[in-house]
Each structure stands twice: as structure tokens, then as C-alpha cells.
Design a protein around this motif. Structure first.
Motif, PDB file in Angstrom:
ATOM      1  N   GLN A 108       0.924  -1.432   0.015  1.00  0.00           N
ATOM      2  CA  GLN A 108      -0.029   0.078  -0.204  1.00  0.00           C
ATOM      3  C   GLN A 108       0.777   1.229   0.011  1.00  0.00           C
ATOM      4  N   LEU A 109       2.119   0.974   0.072  1.00  0.00           N
ATOM      5  CA  LEU A 109       2.830   2.375   0.084  1.00  0.00           C
ATOM      6  C   LEU A 109       2.987   2.846  -1.210  1.00  0.00           C
ATOM      7  N   PRO A 110       2.954   4.259  -1.139  1.00  0.00           N
ATOM      8  CA  PRO A 110       2.801   4.905  -2.547  1.00  0.00           C
ATOM      9  C   PRO A 110       4.256   5.086  -3.373  1.00  0.00           C
ATOM     10  N   ASN A 111       4.080   4.976  -4.576  1.00  0.00           N
ATOM     11  CA  ASN A 111       5.181   4.620  -5.682  1.00  0.00           C
ATOM     12  C   ASN A 111       5.604   6.129  -6.064  1.00  0.00           C
ATOM     13  N   THR A 112       5.035   7.288  -5.671  1.00  0.00           N
ATOM     14  CA  THR A 112       5.533   8.595  -6.227  1.00  0.00           C
ATOM     15  C   THR A 112       7.032   8.914  -5.843  1.00  0.00           C
ATOM     16  N   GLU A 113       7.576   9.701  -6.407  1.00  0.00           N
ATOM     17  CA  GLU A 113       9.020  10.067  -5.993  1.00  0.00           C
ATOM     18  C   GLU A 113       9.195  11.617  -5.708  1.00  0.00           C
ATOM     19  N   GLN A 114      10.141  11.718  -4.998  1.00  0.00           N
ATOM     20  CA  GLN A 114      10.423  13.318  -4.898  1.00  0.00           C
ATOM     21  C   GLN A 114      11.848  13.591  -4.949  1.00  0.00           C
ATOM     22  N   ALA A 115      12.512  14.388  -5.730  1.00  0.00           N
ATOM     23  CA  ALA A 115      13.949  14.382  -5.869  1.00  0.00           C
ATOM     24  C   ALA A 115      14.428  15.922  -5.288  1.00  0.00           C
ATOM     25  N   SER A 116      13.569  17.001  -5.131  1.00  0.00           N
ATOM     26  CA  SER A 116      13.855  18.192  -4.904  1.00  0.00           C
ATOM     27  C   SER A 116      14.524  18.090  -3.483  1.00  0.00           C
ATOM     28  N   LEU A 117      14.320  17.387  -2.415  1.00  0.00           N
ATOM     29  CA  LEU A 117      14.942  17.384  -1.222  1.00  0.00           C
ATOM     30  C   LEU A 117      16.401  16.593  -1.412  1.00  0.00           C
ATOM     31  N   LEU A 118      16.403  15.672  -2.081  1.00  0.00           N
ATOM     32  CA  LEU A 118      17.724  15.191  -2.530  1.00  0.00           C
ATOM     33  C   LEU A 118      18.720  15.936  -3.128  1.00  0.00           C
ATOM     34  N   GLU A 119      17.848  17.002  -4.153  1.00  0.00           N
ATOM     35  CA  GLU A 119      19.073  17.701  -4.878  1.00  0.00           C
ATOM     36  C   GLU A 119      19.376  18.872  -3.842  1.00  0.00           C
ATOM     37  N   GLU A 120      18.564  19.305  -3.051  1.00  0.00           N
ATOM     38  CA  GLU A 120      19.089  20.336  -2.121  1.00  0.00           C
ATOM     39  C   GLU A 120      19.977  20.007  -0.968  1.00  0.00           C
ATOM     40  N   MET A 121      19.717  18.502  -0.446  1.00  0.00           N
ATOM     41  CA  MET A 121      20.825  18.098   0.513  1.00  0.00           C
ATOM     42  C   MET A 121      21.934  17.817  -0.059  1.00  0.00           C
ATOM     43  N   ILE A 122      22.186  17.445  -1.401  1.00  0.00           N
ATOM     44  CA  ILE A 122      23.362  17.439  -2.076  1.00  0.00           C
ATOM     45  C   ILE A 122      24.134  18.508  -2.365  1.00  0.00           C
ATOM     46  N   ALA A 123      23.219  19.614  -2.757  1.00  0.00           N
ATOM     47  CA  ALA A 123      23.748  20.933  -2.998  1.00  0.00           C
ATOM     48  C   ALA A 123      24.475  21.841  -1.789  1.00  0.00           C
ATOM     49  N   THR A 124      23.868  21.293  -0.697  1.00  0.00           N
ATOM     50  CA  THR A 124      24.330  22.014   0.416  1.00  0.00           C
ATOM     51  C   THR A 124      25.614  21.523   1.165  1.00  0.00           C
ATOM     52  N   GLU A 125      25.981  22.049   2.237  1.00  0.00           N
ATOM     53  CA  GLU A 125      27.183  21.478   2.860  1.00  0.00           C
ATOM     54  C   GLU A 125      26.820  21.082   4.222  1.00  0.00           C
ATOM     55  N   GLU A 126      25.349  21.171   4.415  1.00  0.00           N
ATOM     56  CA  GLU A 126      25.021  21.146   5.780  1.00  0.00           C
ATOM     57  C   GLU A 126      25.230  19.570   6.282  1.00  0.00           C
ATOM     58  N   VAL A 127      24.942  18.848   5.638  1.00  0.00           N
ATOM     59  CA  VAL A 127      25.317  17.254   5.917  1.00  0.00           C
ATOM     60  C   VAL A 127      26.746  17.068   6.509  1.00  0.00           C
ATOM     61  N   GLN A 128      27.590  17.552   5.672  1.00  0.00           N
ATOM     62  CA  GLN A 128      28.981  17.644   5.817  1.00  0.00           C
ATOM     63  C   GLN A 128      29.513  18.322   6.975  1.00  0.00           C
ATOM     64  N   THR A 129      28.882  19.645   7.074  1.00  0.00           N
ATOM     65  CA  THR A 129      29.182  20.331   8.323  1.00  0.00           C
ATOM     66  C   THR A 129      28.612  19.563   9.769  1.00  0.00           C
ATOM     67  N   ARG A 130      27.373  18.890   9.617  1.00  0.00           N
ATOM     68  CA  ARG A 130      27.080  18.365  10.755  1.00  0.00           C
ATOM     69  C   ARG A 130      27.932  16.983  11.133  1.00  0.00           C
ATOM     70  N   GLN A 131      28.273  16.422  10.190  1.00  0.00           N
ATOM     71  CA  GLN A 131      29.228  15.270  10.113  1.00  0.00           C
ATOM     72  C   GLN A 131      30.462  15.450  10.783  1.00  0.00           C
ATOM     73  N   THR A 132      30.971  16.652  10.343  1.00  0.00           N
ATOM     74  CA  THR A 132      32.371  17.150  10.905  1.00  0.00           C
ATOM     75  C   THR A 132      32.168  17.494  12.368  1.00  0.00           C
ATOM     76  N   GLN A 133      31.126  18.351  12.924  1.00  0.00           N
ATOM     77  CA  GLN A 133      31.089  18.677  14.103  1.00  0.00           C
ATOM     78  C   GLN A 133      30.760  17.274  14.930  1.00  0.00           C
ATOM     79  N   HIS A 134      30.037  16.354  14.574  1.00  0.00           N
ATOM     80  CA  HIS A 134      29.666  15.004  15.215  1.00  0.00           C
ATOM     81  C   HIS A 134      31.186  14.395  15.468  1.00  0.00           C
TER      82      HIS A 134
END
Length: 405
Positions: free
Chosen positions: A275-301
């Protein structure tokens, strides 16, 4: 258990058990297809499992593809849940529950993990889940032991009216029936009062005289608390009503665990996961890849991990050994106390003092490096993160701990 290494498997496969042992990893076609599409959209092959867990968690929080995101995160947390279940089974070896039981208990509450995890403050979803899974398993075990040892009559006396109403609603009863059941229950509690001061968990069935008194109480109260056309109740009907209340309460407080791979009712083929939907959303993925937020957080961790590891190295050997025993070797405080011939509260105080020492080191670094003032909310978040880090740190292979003295 064979650990997963490929991202496609990590986010689309689930453990299958035979009795209390892992049999295999079962792949879910919809989750596999979803993950494959997202991997292709990212066009990057060096993104880690941690990155994808944050990505799916953000989607889940945003109500975007929430069900499919929950499926991916449930798959991701399979190993964390398994190892926590194995440690819990070792710690509570006298329990009748095995690894598979603990695993199912915890995985049924993944939504609590997802709601509680804060990616801006947490180090790692798997570490946070391991610590929370352990807490959920212990609490469920405590509740189930209480429910298991209670007779129906003891359970009815322990229930609150709020819980009873919730249980009856969960059982699908209409409101007019619930009102009658609640009146029968309140009449039961008013008349059937245990005489013994202890041992109330095994209350015996009321005597015929008590049943008659309960029925009389009900029939008197119904004229003012129920609709005018409500019929009187017999002793037999009263007992059946209360047994329904007890059964509904047990089902509500002690629900059966249903796998998302279970076939849907009334259908020969198809699972709940279909019953899980099969729609996709790429905008958030592109946003996360485009930013350094994740890398910054990983460095802080990583920096936080280095601060805490250094703080642990400055502790005396007995303190290091105590942390190793408690967080890595599945010793309870009582077991450590027996091993060291100390009081349990002494071990509890030592652990509290050690956590405070590490929390102070973390708060000092945060203030000096990140310029974050350690107010009450920040300290609360740091304390949660510290427990999460300790669980993950000592869950990894480590050198032999120094000897306790």
C-alpha cells in the motif's frame, strides 16, 4: 547474521527469523525500486548510509512520501534493532522472550524512534535507535510481565477509566455500548474490594454473592447514567461484559505484533507494504546534495566524538572499566554491584558522576567552539546525545577494558 554493505540492500531488506535465529534477508521489491531510483537521481556513488538515513528522515518529517520513507528507515534500522534485541535477551535471560520477540516488539515502535530523533542534535540515527530500542524493550517487558501475571479481575481493578474507554474504542465498540461496559466496570470496582493487603495480582473470581451485589449496583445506577430504555442486566450478562472489558484491555495494552510483510486480510496475495505509494520526490535530495549542511554536521559530530573520547581517556582505569561494563558488556547495575561487591546505588552514583563529567567536557567544548551557551534545553539535548554516543561508541569493537578495582 550477515551484515549488509550495499546501500540498496541496507534500505530495502528485512530480517526474517526461523524460531529465534536469523534465517535470511528478505528484499522488498517496492523499496528496492524506490531506492534504486533515488540512487540514480543522486548521480553520486560516495553518499553514505548515514546521508541516506538523514534524507529519508527529512522526507518522513515533511510528510513527503512518509510511508515509503518509513519503510526505508525500518529497513535501515534492522541491524541496530537486532543487536539491541540480542543484548536485551542476554541481559534478561530469565525472561521467556527471545531475540525474535524483542526484535518484533521494538520494530513495531519504529515511529517513536523517528519522532524522537533530532537530526540537528543527534549524532547518528542508528545510535539513537539502539539506545531507544533498549529502553522500549525494557519498558514493554515490564508492562507485559505486569499484564501476564494479573488475573482478569486484578487487571480490571488496576485499569483506569481512561484506559478502559480507549481499549473498548480500540475494540470497535459503539459509544452506547461503551457506556454500559464502563458502568459495569465501575460497579465491579465499587463492590469487589480485595481484603488482602498484598497478592492482589492473582485476585480470584468474585463469589456468587458478590456478583449479585454488583448486578444490583449496576441496575440501580443505570436509571440515572444510561438511556431510559436500557435493560436490566443478569449476573451471567454482567460477567460476560466484564470479561469483554478484560479481553479488550489486554489486546490494547499488549497488542500483537504484525509484520509489514504480512498478507492483507481477505486477500490471497499482497502485503501491507504494497500500500506504500510509488511516487517520487527529488527536490529534497538535490537540496541536500547541493548544500554542505550534512558535511558540516558530520564534521561537528566527529569533533564531538573526539572530545568525548579524549575525556574518557582522562578518566581513571576503574571508571573506564565501569563504562565498558555498563555500555558494552550488557551488565546491569545490579550485576556490576555483585561483581564488585558494592551496593547497587553506589554503582548508580558512579555512573551518574561519570556522565556528568563527560557532559561537562561536551558543554565546555560547545561553548568555546560553537559559542553555544549551555542553557537547560541545550544541556538536555546534550545529555540525550551523550547517551546515544556512549551506546554507539561502546557498541563497536574496543580494546580490553582496564581492570576494575
Amino acid at each position: 547474521m550477515q551484515p549488509r554493505t550495499a546501500l540498496l540492500a541496507i534500505f530495502s531488506t528485512f530480517l526474517q527469523f526461523e524460531t529465534d535465529h536469523v534465517h535470511t534477508w528478505a528484499s522488498d521489491p517496492k523499496l528496492r525500486r524506490s531506492m534504486q531510483i533515488h540512487l540514480e537521481q543522486s548521480q553520486q556513488t560516495d553518499l553514505s548510509a548515514k546521508f541516506w538515513s538523514l534524507y529519508w528522515h527529512k522526507l518522513w518529517q515533511a510528510d513527503a512520501l512518509q510511508k515509503i520513507a518509513a519503510g526505508h528507515l525500518s529497513a535501515y534500522l534492522q541491524e541496530a534493532c537486532y543487536w539491541t534485541a540480542q543484548k536485551t535477551s542476554t541481559r534478561f535471560s530469565s525472561s521467556r522472550y527471545g531475540v525474535n520477540d524483542y526484535f518484533q516488539i521494538a520494530m513495531a515502535q519504529v515511529e517513536k524512534i523517528l519522532k524522537g530523533f533530532n537530526s540537528d542534535q543527534g549524532f547518528n540515527l542508528q545510535n539513537y535507535a539502539s539506545a531507544t530500542f533498549a529502553s522500549l524493550m525494557r519498558e514493554t517487558l515490564r508492562q507485559r510481565r505486569e499484564i501476564d501475571i494479573c488475573s482478569d479481575w486484578a487487571l480490571l481493578r488496576k485499569l483506569s477509566q481512561k484506559r478502559l474507554v480507549e481499549a473498548l474504542k480500540n475494540n470497535g465498540l459503539p459509544q452506547e455500548n461503551i457506556d454500559r461496559y464502563v458502568l459495569a466496570w465501575t460497579s465491579f470496582k465499587a463492590i469487589y474490594v480485595p481484603q488482602q493487603a498484598t497478592g492482589t495480582q492473582k485476585l480470584e473470581k468474585p463469589t456468587a454473592e458478590v456478583w449479585s451485589a454488583i448486578a444490583t449496583q449496576y441496575n440501580q445506577e443505570r436509571t440515572t447514567q444510561l438511556p431510559a430504555n436500557t435493560a436490566t442486566i443478569t449476573v451471567e450478562e454482567l460477567e460476560a461484559t466484564l470479561m469483554t472489558c478484560a479481553k479488550a484491555a489486554r489486546a490494547y495494552l499488549y497488542p500483537a505484533q504484525i509484520s509489514i510483510n504480512t498478507p492483507r486480510p481477505g486477500q490471497d496475495a499482497g502485503e501491507f507494504l504494497d500500500q506504500l505509494p510509488n511516487t517520487e520526490q527529488a527536490s529534497l535530495l538535490e537540496e541536500m546534495i547541493a548544500t554542505e549542511e550534512v558535511q558540516t554536521r558530520q564534521t561537528q559530530h566527529q569533533q564531538v566524538g573526539e572530545v568525548l573520547a579524549t575525556a574518557i581517556q582522562t578518566l581513571d582505569p576503574p571508571s573506564q572499566a565501569l563504562l565498558q561494563l555498563y555500555y558494552s558488556q550488557a551488565y546491569t547495575q545490579q550485576q556490576i554491584a555483585e561483581k564488585l561487591e558494592m551496593k547497587q546505588y553506589t554503582i548508580s552514583r558512579r555512573l551518574t558522576k561519570l556522565r556528568k563529567t563527560l557532559l561537562t567536557a561536551l558543554a565546555t567544548w560547545s561553548q568555546e567552539t560553537l559559542h553555544i551557551s549551555p542553557d537547560s534545553d541545550v544541556l538536555k539535548a546534550m545529555s540525550s546525545s551523550l547517551e546515544e554516543w556512549l551506546t554507539g561508541h561502546y557498541g563497536e569493537p574496543a580494546p580490553t577494558a582496564p581492570a576494575l578495582e
